[in-house]
Design a protein around this motif. Structure first.
Motif, PDB file in Angstrom:
ATOM      1  N   PRO A  29       0.798  -1.232   0.000  1.00 50.34           N
ATOM      2  CA  PRO A  29       0.000   0.000   0.000  1.00 50.34           C
ATOM      3  C   PRO A  29       0.832   1.285   0.000  1.00 50.34           C
ATOM      4  O   PRO A  29       0.459   2.269  -0.634  1.00 50.34           O
ATOM      5  CB  PRO A  29      -0.841  -0.103   1.273  1.00 50.34           C
ATOM      6  N   ALA A  30       1.955   1.278   0.682  1.00 51.01           N
ATOM      7  CA  ALA A  30       2.792   2.482   0.724  1.00 51.01           C
ATOM      8  C   ALA A  30       3.357   2.803  -0.657  1.00 51.01           C
ATOM      9  O   ALA A  30       3.362   3.968  -1.078  1.00 51.01           O
ATOM     10  CB  ALA A  30       3.920   2.303   1.730  1.00 51.01           C
ATOM     11  N   ALA A  31       3.804   1.784  -1.368  1.00 47.75           N
ATOM     12  CA  ALA A  31       4.334   1.997  -2.721  1.00 47.75           C
ATOM     13  C   ALA A  31       3.220   2.476  -3.651  1.00 47.75           C
ATOM     14  O   ALA A  31       3.435   3.353  -4.491  1.00 47.75           O
ATOM     15  CB  ALA A  31       4.959   0.715  -3.259  1.00 47.75           C
ATOM     16  N   TYR A  32       2.020   1.903  -3.483  1.00 48.29           N
ATOM     17  CA  TYR A  32       0.887   2.325  -4.300  1.00 48.29           C
ATOM     18  C   TYR A  32       0.584   3.803  -4.061  1.00 48.29           C
ATOM     19  O   TYR A  32       0.407   4.563  -5.010  1.00 48.29           O
ATOM     20  CB  TYR A  32      -0.357   1.486  -4.004  1.00 48.29           C
ATOM     21  N   GLN A  33       0.527   4.205  -2.794  1.00 45.41           N
ATOM     22  CA  GLN A  33       0.232   5.603  -2.479  1.00 45.41           C
ATOM     23  C   GLN A  33       1.265   6.541  -3.080  1.00 45.41           C
ATOM     24  O   GLN A  33       0.937   7.608  -3.598  1.00 45.41           O
ATOM     25  CB  GLN A  33       0.141   5.816  -0.968  1.00 45.41           C
ATOM     26  N   SER A  34       2.519   6.147  -3.014  1.00 46.02           N
ATOM     27  CA  SER A  34       3.597   6.961  -3.577  1.00 46.02           C
ATOM     28  C   SER A  34       3.449   7.094  -5.090  1.00 46.02           C
ATOM     29  O   SER A  34       3.506   8.206  -5.638  1.00 46.02           O
ATOM     30  CB  SER A  34       4.947   6.335  -3.230  1.00 46.02           C
ATOM     31  N   LYS A  35       3.252   5.964  -5.750  1.00 49.96           N
ATOM     32  CA  LYS A  35       3.104   5.983  -7.207  1.00 49.96           C
ATOM     33  C   LYS A  35       1.837   6.711  -7.625  1.00 49.96           C
ATOM     34  O   LYS A  35       1.831   7.462  -8.593  1.00 49.96           O
ATOM     35  CB  LYS A  35       3.099   4.559  -7.754  1.00 49.96           C
ATOM     36  N   PHE A  36       0.742   6.475  -6.884  1.00 46.22           N
ATOM     37  CA  PHE A  36      -0.511   7.135  -7.225  1.00 46.22           C
ATOM     38  C   PHE A  36      -0.397   8.648  -7.040  1.00 46.22           C
ATOM     39  O   PHE A  36      -0.925   9.413  -7.837  1.00 46.22           O
ATOM     40  CB  PHE A  36      -1.679   6.595  -6.382  1.00 46.22           C
ATOM     41  N   GLY A  37       0.305   9.064  -5.979  1.00 41.71           N
ATOM     42  CA  GLY A  37       0.497  10.500  -5.757  1.00 41.71           C
ATOM     43  C   GLY A  37       1.196  11.166  -6.931  1.00 41.71           C
ATOM     44  O   GLY A  37       0.811  12.256  -7.363  1.00 41.71           O
ATOM     45  N   LYS A  38       2.202  10.492  -7.471  1.00 39.13           N
ATOM     46  CA  LYS A  38       2.919  11.030  -8.637  1.00 39.13           C
ATOM     47  C   LYS A  38       2.010  11.058  -9.856  1.00 39.13           C
ATOM     48  O   LYS A  38       2.014  12.026 -10.617  1.00 39.13           O
ATOM     49  CB  LYS A  38       4.160  10.196  -8.923  1.00 39.13           C
ATOM     50  N   LEU A  39       1.228   9.996 -10.044  1.00 37.01           N
ATOM     51  CA  LEU A  39       0.295   9.954 -11.174  1.00 37.01           C
ATOM     52  C   LEU A  39      -0.735  11.066 -11.075  1.00 37.01           C
ATOM     53  O   LEU A  39      -1.039  11.750 -12.056  1.00 37.01           O
ATOM     54  CB  LEU A  39      -0.433   8.611 -11.226  1.00 37.01           C
ATOM     55  N   PHE A  40      -1.305  11.247  -9.878  1.00 33.86           N
ATOM     56  CA  PHE A  40      -2.337  12.265  -9.700  1.00 33.86           C
ATOM     57  C   PHE A  40      -1.761  13.664  -9.892  1.00 33.86           C
ATOM     58  O   PHE A  40      -2.404  14.536 -10.472  1.00 33.86           O
ATOM     59  CB  PHE A  40      -3.006  12.146  -8.328  1.00 33.86           C
ATOM     60  N   SER A  41      -0.549  13.859  -9.428  1.00 30.97           N
ATOM     61  CA  SER A  41       0.118  15.146  -9.630  1.00 30.97           C
ATOM     62  C   SER A  41       0.283  15.429 -11.121  1.00 30.97           C
ATOM     63  O   SER A  41       0.052  16.546 -11.583  1.00 30.97           O
ATOM     64  CB  SER A  41       1.476  15.132  -8.928  1.00 30.97           C
ATOM     65  N   GLY A  42       0.666  14.394 -11.871  1.00 37.09           N
ATOM     66  CA  GLY A  42       0.784  14.542 -13.321  1.00 37.09           C
ATOM     67  C   GLY A  42      -0.555  14.827 -13.976  1.00 37.09           C
ATOM     68  O   GLY A  42      -0.644  15.615 -14.924  1.00 37.09           O
ATOM     69  N   LEU A  43      -1.615  14.177 -13.478  1.00 34.52           N
ATOM     70  CA  LEU A  43      -2.966  14.413 -13.997  1.00 34.52           C
ATOM     71  C   LEU A  43      -3.355  15.872 -13.819  1.00 34.52           C
ATOM     72  O   LEU A  43      -3.811  16.520 -14.760  1.00 34.52           O
ATOM     73  CB  LEU A  43      -3.980  13.502 -13.296  1.00 34.52           C
ATOM     74  N   LYS A  44      -3.160  16.379 -12.614  1.00 33.49           N
ATOM     75  CA  LYS A  44      -3.522  17.780 -12.356  1.00 33.49           C
ATOM     76  C   LYS A  44      -2.696  18.735 -13.205  1.00 33.49           C
ATOM     77  O   LYS A  44      -3.210  19.730 -13.708  1.00 33.49           O
ATOM     78  CB  LYS A  44      -3.364  18.109 -10.869  1.00 33.49           C
ATOM     79  N   SER A  45      -1.434  18.413 -13.375  1.00 36.26           N
ATOM     80  CA  SER A  45      -0.566  19.251 -14.189  1.00 36.26           C
ATOM     81  C   SER A  45      -1.046  19.293 -15.641  1.00 36.26           C
ATOM     82  O   SER A  45      -1.123  20.359 -16.258  1.00 36.26           O
ATOM     83  CB  SER A  45       0.869  18.728 -14.114  1.00 36.26           C
ATOM     84  N   LYS A  46      -1.373  18.130 -16.185  1.00 34.33           N
ATOM     85  CA  LYS A  46      -1.856  18.065 -17.571  1.00 34.33           C
ATOM     86  C   LYS A  46      -3.215  18.735 -17.713  1.00 34.33           C
ATOM     87  O   LYS A  46      -3.476  19.415 -18.707  1.00 34.33           O
ATOM     88  CB  LYS A  46      -1.917  16.616 -18.041  1.00 34.33           C
ATOM     89  N   LEU A  47      -4.090  18.527 -16.722  1.00 39.57           N
ATOM     90  CA  LEU A  47      -5.395  19.190 -16.776  1.00 39.57           C
ATOM     91  C   LEU A  47      -5.241  20.705 -16.682  1.00 39.57           C
ATOM     92  O   LEU A  47      -6.037  21.444 -17.249  1.00 39.57           O
ATOM     93  CB  LEU A  47      -6.307  18.674 -15.659  1.00 39.57           C
ATOM     94  N   GLY A  48      -4.203  21.154 -15.974  1.00 37.74           N
ATOM     95  CA  GLY A  48      -3.945  22.586 -15.853  1.00 37.74           C
ATOM     96  C   GLY A  48      -3.670  23.248 -17.186  1.00 37.74           C
ATOM     97  O   GLY A  48      -3.912  24.442 -17.347  1.00 37.74           O
ATOM     98  N   THR A  49      -3.180  22.476 -18.143  1.00 42.82           N
ATOM     99  CA  THR A  49      -2.931  23.039 -19.473  1.00 42.82           C
ATOM    100  C   THR A  49      -4.188  23.037 -20.337  1.00 42.82           C
ATOM    101  O   THR A  49      -4.275  23.780 -21.301  1.00 42.82           O
ATOM    102  CB  THR A  49      -1.813  22.265 -20.210  1.00 42.82           C
ATOM    103  N   ALA A  50      -5.158  22.194 -19.994  1.00 45.65           N
ATOM    104  CA  ALA A  50      -6.371  22.067 -20.802  1.00 45.65           C
ATOM    105  C   ALA A  50      -7.555  22.837 -20.222  1.00 45.65           C
ATOM    106  O   ALA A  50      -8.476  23.190 -20.953  1.00 45.65           O
ATOM    107  CB  ALA A  50      -6.751  20.596 -20.945  1.00 45.65           C
TER     108      ALA A  50
END
Length: 135
Positions: free
Chosen positions: A86-107
């Motif tokens: 679960p800790a690795a999942y949370q870490s990886k998911f946090g990075k993915l979600f951060s990327g999602l928000k960043s990409k959505l910020g451009t759109a």
């Protein structure tokens, strides 16, 4: 002779790249299938909720759809670790979600991005398709 050698190397390189892309998509599909996670249907459900909630324009909708689908495919590849580590999942998911928000910020506009953030459900819910973006 050098031109033939360079051309052959270029053709082999392009062949390798195309096979690598197909392998990556197969890995993502296999991961999604093993977890029962269907990115395509989830994407359509999420876009169905986001379009009216964020007042997406016809120009924004295809871009946001692509961003969301890419996010869900990437999420499917890490979902196996959710139960095993679960800790690795949370870490990886946090990075993915951060990327999602960043990409959505451009759109999206600043107001739409703020509204998107406010759509986060209080807790993960099987009945709320937006949970797949936030949890």
């Amino acid at each position: 002779m050098k031109k033939i050698l360079i051309l052959s190397a270029l053709v082999l390189g392009l062949n390798f790249v195309s096979h690598a892309q197909s392998l990556l998509s197969k890995v993502g599909s296999a991961a999604a299938a093993s977890t029962g996670f269907d990115a395509a249907s989830l994407t359509s459900g999420i876009i169905g909720k986001l379009t009216p909630a964020l007042s997406l324009t016809p120009t924004q909708k295809p871009t946001v759809t692509t961003i969301v689908k890419d996010f869900l495919v990437q999420k499917a590849t890490i979902m196996a670790t959710q139960k095993t580590d679960p800790a690795a999942y949370q870490s990886k998911f946090g990075k993915l979600f951060s990327g999602l928000k960043s990409k959505l910020g451009t759109a999206l506009t600043v107001a739409q991005l703020a509204k998107f953030t406010s759509l986060k459900p209080a807790a993960p819910s099987a009945s709320n398709v937006l949970s797949q973006l936030f949890y």
